[in-house]
Design a protein around this motif. Structure first.
Motif, PDB file in Angstrom:
ATOM      1  N   THR A   1       1.213   4.811   3.271  1.00 17.47           N
ATOM      2  CA  THR A   1       0.299   4.107   4.154  1.00 17.47           C
ATOM      3  C   THR A   1       0.529   4.481   5.618  1.00 17.47           C
ATOM      4  N   TYR A   2      -0.547   4.526   6.369  1.00 13.98           N
ATOM      5  CA  TYR A   2      -0.463   4.815   7.802  1.00 13.98           C
ATOM      6  C   TYR A   2       0.280   3.697   8.537  1.00 13.98           C
ATOM      7  N   TYR A   3       0.285   2.507   7.940  1.00 10.25           N
ATOM      8  CA  TYR A   3       0.850   1.329   8.602  1.00 10.25           C
ATOM      9  C   TYR A   3       2.236   0.992   8.057  1.00 10.25           C
ATOM     10  N   ARG A   4       3.029   1.993   7.783  1.00  9.79           N
ATOM     11  CA  ARG A   4       4.353   1.774   7.219  1.00  9.79           C
ATOM     12  C   ARG A   4       5.213   0.892   8.129  1.00  9.79           C
ATOM     13  N   GLU A   5       5.205   1.147   9.430  1.00 12.16           N
ATOM     14  CA  GLU A   5       6.037   0.371  10.351  1.00 12.16           C
ATOM     15  C   GLU A   5       5.606  -1.090  10.384  1.00 12.16           C
ATOM     16  N   GLU A   6       4.282  -1.341  10.350  1.00 10.02           N
ATOM     17  CA  GLU A   6       3.797  -2.719  10.331  1.00 10.02           C
ATOM     18  C   GLU A   6       4.210  -3.417   9.034  1.00 10.02           C
ATOM     19  N   TYR A   7       4.153  -2.692   7.925  1.00 12.40           N
ATOM     20  CA  TYR A   7       4.612  -3.249   6.645  1.00 12.40           C
ATOM     21  C   TYR A   7       6.082  -3.655   6.731  1.00 12.40           C
ATOM     22  N   GLU A   8       6.918  -2.756   7.248  1.00 17.39           N
ATOM     23  CA  GLU A   8       8.351  -3.014   7.287  1.00 17.39           C
ATOM     24  C   GLU A   8       8.691  -4.188   8.196  1.00 17.39           C
ATOM     25  N   ARG A   9       8.002  -4.304   9.332  1.00 14.12           N
ATOM     26  CA  ARG A   9       8.254  -5.438  10.217  1.00 14.12           C
ATOM     27  C   ARG A   9       7.839  -6.746   9.546  1.00 14.12           C
ATOM     28  N   ASN A  10       6.706  -6.718   8.849  1.00 14.07           N
ATOM     29  CA  ASN A  10       6.247  -7.917   8.152  1.00 14.07           C
ATOM     30  C   ASN A  10       7.207  -8.299   7.032  1.00 14.07           C
ATOM     31  N   ILE A  11       7.667  -7.329   6.257  1.00 17.09           N
ATOM     32  CA  ILE A  11       8.596  -7.611   5.160  1.00 17.09           C
ATOM     33  C   ILE A  11       9.888  -8.226   5.689  1.00 17.09           C
ATOM     34  N   ALA A  12      10.378  -7.707   6.813  1.00 17.18           N
ATOM     35  CA  ALA A  12      11.595  -8.261   7.412  1.00 17.18           C
ATOM     36  C   ALA A  12      11.396  -9.718   7.795  1.00 17.18           C
ATOM     37  N   ARG A  13      10.217 -10.065   8.306  1.00 14.83           N
ATOM     38  CA  ARG A  13       9.944 -11.461   8.665  1.00 14.83           C
ATOM     39  C   ARG A  13       9.837 -12.335   7.413  1.00 14.83           C
ATOM     40  N   VAL A  14       9.143 -11.829   6.386  1.00 10.42           N
ATOM     41  CA  VAL A  14       8.962 -12.599   5.155  1.00 10.42           C
ATOM     42  C   VAL A  14      10.310 -12.920   4.506  1.00 10.42           C
ATOM     43  N   GLU A  15      11.240 -11.964   4.545  1.00 12.25           N
ATOM     44  CA  GLU A  15      12.540 -12.136   3.885  1.00 12.25           C
ATOM     45  C   GLU A  15      13.565 -12.850   4.765  1.00 12.25           C
ATOM     46  N   SER A  16      13.215 -13.162   5.995  1.00 14.96           N
ATOM     47  CA  SER A  16      14.133 -13.851   6.899  1.00 14.96           C
ATOM     48  C   SER A  16      14.171 -15.340   6.567  1.00 14.96           C
ATOM     49  N   PRO A  17      15.163 -16.089   7.094  1.00 16.17           N
ATOM     50  CA  PRO A  17      15.201 -17.545   6.877  1.00 16.17           C
ATOM     51  C   PRO A  17      13.911 -18.226   7.342  1.00 16.17           C
ATOM     52  N   GLN A  18      13.361 -17.767   8.462  1.00 14.47           N
ATOM     53  CA  GLN A  18      12.111 -18.349   8.932  1.00 14.47           C
ATOM     54  C   GLN A  18      10.983 -18.069   7.946  1.00 14.47           C
ATOM     55  N   GLY A  19      10.980 -16.863   7.367  1.00 18.97           N
ATOM     56  CA  GLY A  19       9.954 -16.514   6.394  1.00 18.97           C
ATOM     57  C   GLY A  19      10.024 -17.385   5.153  1.00 18.97           C
ATOM     58  N   ARG A  20      11.222 -17.654   4.688  1.00 18.44           N
ATOM     59  CA  ARG A  20      11.374 -18.528   3.517  1.00 18.44           C
ATOM     60  C   ARG A  20      10.941 -19.954   3.839  1.00 18.44           C
ATOM     61  N   TYR A  21      11.232 -20.376   5.074  1.00 18.44           N
ATOM     62  CA  TYR A  21      10.771 -21.703   5.493  1.00 18.44           C
ATOM     63  C   TYR A  21       9.240 -21.745   5.539  1.00 18.44           C
ATOM     64  N   MET A  22       8.629 -20.690   6.091  1.00 16.65           N
ATOM     65  CA  MET A  22       7.171 -20.622   6.182  1.00 16.65           C
ATOM     66  C   MET A  22       6.529 -20.654   4.799  1.00 16.65           C
ATOM     67  N   LYS A  23       7.122 -19.954   3.841  1.00 16.32           N
ATOM     68  CA  LYS A  23       6.589 -19.935   2.480  1.00 16.32           C
ATOM     69  C   LYS A  23       6.599 -21.333   1.881  1.00 16.32           C
ATOM     70  N   GLY A  24       7.722 -22.037   2.041  1.00 15.69           N
ATOM     71  CA  GLY A  24       7.810 -23.398   1.527  1.00 15.69           C
ATOM     72  C   GLY A  24       6.829 -24.335   2.208  1.00 15.69           C
ATOM     73  N   LYS A  25       6.649 -24.151   3.518  1.00 11.75           N
ATOM     74  CA  LYS A  25       5.714 -24.987   4.274  1.00 11.75           C
ATOM     75  C   LYS A  25       4.287 -24.770   3.796  1.00 11.75           C
ATOM     76  N   ARG A  26       3.925 -23.528   3.532  1.00  6.90           N
ATOM     77  CA  ARG A  26       2.572 -23.251   3.032  1.00  6.90           C
ATOM     78  C   ARG A  26       2.365 -23.854   1.651  1.00  6.90           C
ATOM     79  N   GLN A  27       3.346 -23.712   0.774  1.00  8.85           N
ATOM     80  CA  GLN A  27       3.218 -24.235  -0.584  1.00  8.85           C
ATOM     81  C   GLN A  27       3.062 -25.752  -0.601  1.00  8.85           C
ATOM     82  N   SER A  28       3.698 -26.425   0.347  1.00 12.74           N
ATOM     83  CA  SER A  28       3.635 -27.883   0.378  1.00 12.74           C
ATOM     84  C   SER A  28       2.460 -28.401   1.202  1.00 12.74           C
TER      85      SER A  28
END
Length: 257
Positions: free
Chosen positions: A146-173
């Motif tokens: 993908t042309y957007y490899r760097e954007e993917y990697e930055r997003n993945i790092a955020r998703v897998e961070s403690p804040q990302g896990r908190y955000m996932k739980g917040k969305r689910q609830s």
């Protein structure tokens, strides 16, 4: 959705033949414009995997938003065993040979922008894993990412961070229970109307009914006064006039209250 009271703050119908990730830019522009008018700052965008795409990650970054959107399971930053070198924009194969960037192109199958990497023919000639790496017919290693490899990697790092896990739980609830209520108990599993305009009327009315229940539950905890009811009536008159036009104005109180 409002995370504190679970109030619906935006709802809209789109054609079913489009993908969720194609609708994200329109949603973001509309909501961000509304928040700006209210003097509110939007920093994080949380959504499910259906809204994932490199184009969306780049779009959100351009608008100053941090994405917390899990990528599709099909995403790969490159071939297995290959290491990316960002400084020189090339990949190193398992034998340590550089596979340089060659061109940017649009994938005719998906319509997405990609980058092609290709090794020179002599690089693979005497490689000990040539047959396993290239197969029977290929003469040199060639692949695209993908042309957007760097954007993917930055997003993945955020998703897998403690804040990302908190955000996932917040969305689910927050979002998932409301979505379930609308589809299971308020008839939004299927909309039996013709055209987007009519579909949006149904969705707006469902959101009004849902928010009205929330308001009444909240209002019961407050001291009884006529001010809250008056404000509520005024709000719903404005919304219904927007949906159905001014002709409904004189009859609104007869149907709502």
């Amino acid at each position: 959705m409002d995370t504190e009271q679970h109030v619906i703050t935006d709802i809209r119908a789109y054609h079913a033949d489009g993908k969720d990730n194609q609708q994200l830019p329109d949603i973001v522009k509309r909501v961000q414009r509304r928040l700006w008018k209210q003097g509110l700052l939007w920093e994080n965008c949380v959504a499910d995997t259906g809204y994932s795409s490199g184009e969306n990650y780049a779009f959100l970054e351009e608008r100053g938003l941090k994405s917390f959107i899990p990528p599709h399971g099909t995403y790969k930053g490159g071939p297995d065993g290959f290491t990316y070198n960002g400084e020189h924009d090339h990949y190193l194969c398992p034998q340590g040979k550089a596979i340089p960037f060659t061109k940017v192109f649009d994938d005719y199958r998906t319509g997405t922008k990609k980058k092609e990497y290709r090794a020179r023919k002599h690089v693979c000639t005497d490689c000990p894993i040539r047959s396993r790496c290239l197969g029977k017919s290929a003469q040199e290693k060639k692949f695209s990412v993908t042309y957007y490899r760097e954007e993917y990697e930055r997003n993945i790092a955020r998703v897998e961070s403690p804040q990302g896990r908190y955000m996932k739980g917040k969305r689910q609830s927050t979002v998932e229970p409301v979505f379930g209520t609308l589809t299971q108990f308020m008839g939004l599993r299927k909309i039996n109307t013709i055209g987007l305009a009519q579909a949006n009327k149904v969705m707006h009315l469902s959101a009004i009914a849902y928010n009205l229940k929330k308001y009444l539950k909240f209002d019961q905890k407050r001291a009884k006064s006529g001010a809250g009811k008056l404000a509520l009536e005024t709000t719903f008159k404005s919304v219904l006039q927007y949906l159905f036009g001014p002709s409904i104005g004189p009859r609104i109180s007869d149907y709502i209250f």
